[in-house]
Motif scaffolding. Structure first.
Motif, PDB file in Angstrom:
ATOM      1  N   UNK A 278      10.573   0.000   0.570  1.00 50.27           N
ATOM      2  CA  UNK A 278      10.948  -1.387   1.141  1.00 50.27           C
ATOM      3  C   UNK A 278      11.106  -2.643   0.109  1.00 50.27           C
ATOM      4  N   UNK A 279       9.832  -2.509  -0.768  1.00 51.84           N
ATOM      5  CA  UNK A 279       9.947  -3.757  -1.901  1.00 51.84           C
ATOM      6  C   UNK A 279      11.245  -3.264  -2.623  1.00 51.84           C
ATOM      7  N   UNK A 280      11.352  -2.269  -3.064  1.00 41.45           N
ATOM      8  CA  UNK A 280      12.524  -2.269  -4.058  1.00 41.45           C
ATOM      9  C   UNK A 280      14.166  -2.352  -3.471  1.00 41.45           C
ATOM     10  N   UNK A 281      14.147  -1.940  -2.231  1.00 33.42           N
ATOM     11  CA  UNK A 281      15.157  -2.459  -1.336  1.00 33.42           C
ATOM     12  C   UNK A 281      15.491  -3.823  -1.326  1.00 33.42           C
TER      13      UNK A 281
ATOM     14  N   UNK B  24       1.055   3.214   0.903  1.00 37.08           N
ATOM     15  CA  UNK B  24       2.170   4.137   1.624  1.00 37.08           C
ATOM     16  C   UNK B  24       3.150   4.122   0.659  1.00 37.08           C
ATOM     17  N   UNK B  25       3.833   5.016   0.340  1.00 41.51           N
ATOM     18  CA  UNK B  25       5.183   5.016  -0.499  1.00 41.51           C
ATOM     19  C   UNK B  25       6.401   4.255   0.285  1.00 41.51           C
TER      20      UNK B  25
ATOM     21  N   UNK C 184       2.225  -0.643  -4.278  1.00 44.00           N
ATOM     22  CA  UNK C 184       1.240   0.306  -4.763  1.00 44.00           C
ATOM     23  C   UNK C 184       0.353  -0.078  -6.098  1.00 44.00           C
ATOM     24  N   UNK C 185       1.052  -1.066  -6.932  1.00 48.09           N
ATOM     25  CA  UNK C 185       0.314  -1.344  -7.828  1.00 48.09           C
ATOM     26  C   UNK C 185      -1.043  -2.377  -7.598  1.00 48.09           C
TER      27      UNK C 185
END
Length: 152
Positions: free
Chosen positions: A87-90, A81-82, A116-117
């Motif tokens: 959310x992780x970057x935020x 899910x993009x 996603x990784x």
């Protein structure tokens, strides 16, 4: 499933002559009768097979349509899910901003790998999608073969 040849021999319609001892003795009457009877049997057989192929085409088309709908619903479960990456970057961005506001510029928080990784679909999702894909392939192949048989 064996196709049964219908009993179409009607003695009133066909006066079956006795086969001649030598070719051409009866002026071809026996062979004309044989040709007429064989052609009628062949026509009935071809008509029956074409009707069976029509039914197969309808069933395969409906099955492929329904199967495609299910495949379209389960296929997104095969990829990450993009929104999770966003959310992780935020979250990392908020941690950096909090450190700046608190005056702790010397150390930046370590960034975790993006979801996603490390994503891998569940085994059940893989199995279901593989079965949907295989059944759709079989439906399309059977439709193709039915069309070929119908046109033959």
């Amino acid at each position: 499933m064996a196709t049964r040849v219908p009993d179409i021999y009607d003695p009133a319609r066909f006066e079956v002559p006795v086969p001649p001892q030598e070719f051409g003795q009866d002026g071809g009457k026996f062979y004309r009768c044989y040709d007429a009877l064989a052609e009628e049997i062949d026509d009935n057989l071809v008509t029956g097979l074409k009707e069976h192929l029509d039914g197969l085409l309808i069933f395969a088309g409906l099955f492929a349509g329904v199967n495609t709908a299910f495949l379209a619903l389960t296929l997104p479960l095969m990829s990450p899910d993009p929104a999770d990456d966003t959310n992780a970057l935020l979250r990392d961005n908020n941690a950096i901003l909090l450190n700046i506001v608190l005056g702790r510029n010397e150390s930046l928080p370590s960034t975790n790998p993006l979801p996603s990784e490390t994503f891998s679909p569940a085994g059940k999702v893989l199995t279901v999608n593989a079965l949907f894909s295989v059944s759709l392939t079989f439906a399309l192949v059977s439709s193709f073969l039915a069309v070929l048989g119908r046109q033959w």
